[in-house]
Design a protein around this motif. Structure first.
Motif, PDB file in Angstrom:
ATOM      1  N   GLU A  94       0.845  -1.201   0.000  1.00  0.00           N
ATOM      2  CA  GLU A  94       0.000   0.000   0.000  1.00  0.00           C
ATOM      3  C   GLU A  94       0.877   1.246   0.000  1.00  0.00           C
ATOM      4  O   GLU A  94       1.852   1.345   0.750  1.00  0.00           O
ATOM      5  CB  GLU A  94      -0.894   0.009   1.230  1.00  0.00           C
ATOM      6  N   LYS A  95       0.506   2.216  -0.832  1.00  0.00           N
ATOM      7  CA  LYS A  95       1.158   3.514  -0.826  1.00  0.00           C
ATOM      8  C   LYS A  95       0.315   4.482  -0.016  1.00  0.00           C
ATOM      9  O   LYS A  95      -0.903   4.557  -0.220  1.00  0.00           O
ATOM     10  CB  LYS A  95       1.337   4.054  -2.250  1.00  0.00           C
TER      11      LYS A  95
ATOM     12  N   TYR B 220      10.677   4.463   2.620  1.00  0.00           N
ATOM     13  CA  TYR B 220      10.697   5.527   1.620  1.00  0.00           C
ATOM     14  C   TYR B 220      12.086   5.650   1.010  1.00  0.00           C
ATOM     15  O   TYR B 220      13.087   5.212   1.580  1.00  0.00           O
ATOM     16  CB  TYR B 220      10.267   6.875   2.222  1.00  0.00           C
TER      17      TYR B 220
ATOM     18  N   GLY C 283       9.706   7.923  -3.791  1.00  0.00           N
ATOM     19  CA  GLY C 283       8.740   6.833  -3.806  1.00  0.00           C
ATOM     20  C   GLY C 283       8.864   5.937  -5.017  1.00  0.00           C
ATOM     21  O   GLY C 283       7.859   5.425  -5.529  1.00  0.00           O
TER      22      GLY C 283
ATOM     23  N   LEU D 142      10.015   0.742  -3.269  1.00  0.00           N
ATOM     24  CA  LEU D 142       9.069  -0.281  -3.721  1.00  0.00           C
ATOM     25  C   LEU D 142       9.695  -1.667  -3.603  1.00  0.00           C
ATOM     26  O   LEU D 142       9.037  -2.619  -3.140  1.00  0.00           O
ATOM     27  CB  LEU D 142       8.650  -0.012  -5.161  1.00  0.00           C
TER      28      LEU D 142
ATOM     29  N   GLN E 246       4.165  -0.387   4.488  1.00  0.00           N
ATOM     30  CA  GLN E 246       3.560   0.598   3.591  1.00  0.00           C
ATOM     31  C   GLN E 246       4.683   1.415   2.958  1.00  0.00           C
ATOM     32  O   GLN E 246       5.752   1.588   3.554  1.00  0.00           O
ATOM     33  CB  GLN E 246       2.592   1.515   4.354  1.00  0.00           C
ATOM     34  N   GLN E 247       4.435   1.931   1.769  1.00  0.00           N
ATOM     35  CA  GLN E 247       5.409   2.740   1.038  1.00  0.00           C
ATOM     36  C   GLN E 247       4.947   4.191   1.050  1.00  0.00           C
ATOM     37  O   GLN E 247       3.761   4.469   0.826  1.00  0.00           O
ATOM     38  CB  GLN E 247       5.552   2.239  -0.402  1.00  0.00           C
TER      39      GLN E 247
ATOM     40  N   ARG F 228       4.213   7.548  -0.357  1.00  0.00           N
ATOM     41  CA  ARG F 228       3.962   8.130  -1.668  1.00  0.00           C
ATOM     42  C   ARG F 228       4.786   9.423  -1.821  1.00  0.00           C
ATOM     43  O   ARG F 228       4.713  10.319  -1.000  1.00  0.00           O
ATOM     44  CB  ARG F 228       2.479   8.431  -1.850  1.00  0.00           C
TER      45      ARG F 228
END
Length: 345
Positions: free
Chosen positions: A3-4, A91, A95, A100, A114-115, A117
């Protein structure tokens, strides 16, 4: 796919923040509380950047896999140990592939991740926006006064249950004067200072008076960001004083370290023109004889008091005597209560 999510300050308290950029990128600035687990070393990042530019993105990615795939398992282990059960927020610069890739690896192991954004670039934009039209989370009280009165010591000694204090000079690693760099290393970047200051305001309790020192627009090589300087100028201003003997003693106590001798000589040389040849020679002689008190007195009388606040274009809201810090704190608290600036003090 991981999820971003868009940055919000609450993430700093709820997540384990992982910065996968190179060490040099991390050193320049990073999110508060972030841990650096770099996918690439500084040299590797430079190499891949060259390949991307001169040959193409596919070749750069292949080379990146060759360099990094053998250490992914160790990196995942390091991150999960740091996270200790918390969700990971990973991060990179903006992004892209680095964050990723790490987020996918963590997700494959079943770890909550989570990444961010937009990566660090999005966070940096958030900090710049914050100071562009700065609105403090509580009333500001700005402490002014001549060199040696003990302003920084007074601010840092205030009761943290009654006040929020922000040491601008401490964050900037510079005292903001001709001798401001003595004993300090102002190696941090402007970006790092901005982030540290943003985080200090972020953590300030709503409504509790924030006390900081009056500075010029620049502290050494660092500038106050956005319109902070203008906001400080429009806030409650306190003028602090102390006797000449007290100022001499406080300056002498701060600088009387033999390891400072060389840096003090360099600082004195930088203000030679403003002092004039004869005064410079007198003060240099005191430094050579290690008469730190005499040097402090000479600088106060012949330099600082003539240069700073010579034409003060404003009237203070209150004047404080800093001979006794405890009494000064009570006097300031009484004034603010009377003025209705902050009921909590």
């Amino acid at each position: 796919m991981p999820e971003k999510i868009t940055f919000n300050p609450d993430l700093l308290d709820s997540h384990c923040i992982i910065d996968v950029r190179s060490p040099l990128e991390f050193a320049e600035d990073h999110l508060p509380g972030a841990h650096n687990v770099p996918i690439l070393t500084d040299a590797e990042r430079a190499e891949i950047g060259t390949i991307h530019k001169q040959i193409g993105p596919r070749e750069a990615r292949v080379r990146g896999l060759e360099l990094t795939c053998g250490r992914f398992a160790a990196m995942v282990g390091e991150i999960t140990a740091l996270a200790a059960g918390r969700t990971v927020l990973v991060y990179c610069w903006r992004g892209g592939l680095r964050s990723l890739s790490m987020a996918i690896l963590l997700e494959m192991t079943g770890y909550p991740v989570q990444q961010l954004r937009g990566g660090y670039k999005a966070f940096r934009a958030r900090v710049l926006d914050y100071f562009e039209e700065f609105v403090p989370p509580a009333p500001l009280v700005v402490i002014h006064g001549m060199t040696g009165t003990g302003k920084t010591t007074f601010i840092n000694g205030l009761d943290r249950q009654r006040w929020t204090t922000i040491d601008l000079e401490g964050l900037a690693c510079h005292r903001g004067s001709a001798f401001g760099a003595v004993g300090l290393d102002q190696a941090l970047s402007q970006k790092r200072f901005d982030t540290l200051l943003w985080d200090a305001f972020r953590q300030a309790p709503l409504g509790r008076t924030i006390v900081l020192e009056g500075e010029s627009q620049r502290i050494g090589k660092i500038s106050l960001p956005g319109n902070l300087y203008a906001v400080m100028a429009a806030s409650c201003k306190v003028w602090c004083s102390a006797s000449l003997e007290t100022r001499v003693r406080r300056l002498a106590e701060e600088y009387a370290r033999t390891e400072y001798r060389e840096a003090m000589a360099a600082a004195l040389e930088r203000i030679r023109k403003k002092l004039g040849g004869q005064r410079h020679a007198e003060l240099a002689g005191m430094l050579e004889a290690w008469d730190v008190a005499g040097l402090a007195r000479g600088l106060i009388e012949q330099y600082y008091d003539k240069l700073y606040y010579r034409h003060r274009p404003w009237t203070p809201d209150i004047e404080l005597d800093l001979e006794e810090f405890g009494l000064a704190e009570e006097r300031l608290a009484e004034f603010l209560m009377q003025e209705g600036v902050n009921k909590s003090v």
